[in-house]
Enzyme design. Structure first.
Site, short mmCIF file in Angstrom:
data_model
loop_
_atom_site.label_atom_id
_atom_site.label_comp_id
_atom_site.label_asym_id
_atom_site.label_seq_id
_atom_site.Cartn_x
_atom_site.Cartn_y
_atom_site.Cartn_z
N SER A 120 0.94 -1.22 0.10
CA SER A 120 -0.08 -0.24 -0.02
C SER A 120 0.94 1.11 0.20
CB SER A 120 -1.03 -0.17 1.07
OG SER A 120 -1.92 0.99 1.00
N ASP A 191 -9.69 -4.73 -4.82
CA ASP A 191 -8.92 -3.63 -3.92
C ASP A 191 -9.98 -2.45 -3.76
OD1 ASP A 191 -7.51 -1.91 -2.32
OD2 ASP A 191 -5.60 -2.73 -3.01
N HIS A 224 -7.76 -5.50 -0.47
CA HIS A 224 -6.47 -4.49 0.11
C HIS A 224 -5.84 -5.46 1.30
CE1 HIS A 224 -4.06 -1.13 -0.02
NE2 HIS A 224 -4.15 -0.77 1.34
#
Length: 249
Positions: A120, A191, A224
């Site tokens: 991320s 995601d 995610h």
């Protein structure tokens, strides 16, 4: 306490966790966590991977006010309004974190291959570091001090993508370096934090300015977070790109 030299603010980085190699030390990779996380949560996963010849360094980002949380402080490698790369880039924060990472790698033995990876916002910082490496300097003009052999970004994006082409076009050396730096980007189609399109667009931006050895992997249904299929991919890719011996254990 550490900061990117040339920045006005000094950033207080958190605790660094180190996973020692169980085998013959051949590579060192700094792995960067996501927004609001800390180094220890990734060190446990990395320790379980079948990569005995890699030393993992897992730093913790500074705690700072973050614009996307209305200024509420949390651990973050740089300030961000949204997780896409579309907003203004916090060059000072990016440079400070990239310099902190490079500093962690600069103490490694000369014969050890060096890499940076992350998830991320950590992936964003890793990809930003890749551009600093090929350009030979940070955005503030200070020299980038280490030679990278691999960069991995999971569920991330590329900061400063809008200005990258201009900066690359001024340097034949940068284009040459970019062509030989292996990058692995992985992103889940499901995601809902960093949209898949942001990852895909980042890979296209890197490829278009000369990052030729770039692998972009897509995972159906992945949100995610990371899954064994993805970490297996990372293990195989690192083993091949870094030329690791006997890494399956």
């Amino acid at each position: 306490m550490s900061s990117g030299s040339g920045t006005n603010r000094t950033f207080e980085f958190g605790r660094t966790h180190v996973v020692r190699p169980r085998g013959n030390h051949q590579a060192t990779i700094v792995w960067l966590h996501g927004l609001g996380d800390k180094g220890s949560s990734w060190s446990q996963l990395l320790e379980s991977l079948p990569l005995p010849n890699i030393k993992w360094i897992c730093p913790t980002a500074p705690t700072r006010p973050v614009a996307m949380f209305g200024g509420y402080p949390c651990t973050a490698w740089f300030d961000v309004g949204d997780l896409s790369g579309d907003g203004p880039d916090d060059l000072e924060g990016l440079d400070a974190s990239a310099a902190h990472v490079a500093n962690l790698l600069s103490g490694e033995p000369a014969d050890i291959k060096l890499g940076i990876g992350g998830f991320s916002m950590g992936a964003a910082t890793a990809l930003y570091s890749a551009t600093c490496h090929v350009l030979g300097k940070y955005s503030n003009g200070n020299l980038y001090p280490v030679n990278l052999s691999a960069v991995v970004g999971l569920s991330g994006w590329l900061p400063c993508s809008r200005t990258l082409r201009n900066r690359m076009e001024r340097s034949i050396q940068a284009v040459r370096r970019a062509a030989s730096l292996p990058i692995l980007q992985c992103h889940g189609l499901g995601d809902d934090v960093v949209a898949y399109t942001h990852g895909e667009r980042s890979a296209q931006a890197l490829n278009s300015v000369g990052f030729r050895d770039l692998t972009f992997r897509t995972y159906n249904g992945l949100g995610h977070y990371t899954v064994p299929e993805e970490t297996d991919e990372v293990c195989h890719w690192l083993t091949a790109r870094l030329g690791l011996q006997g890494s399956r254990s």
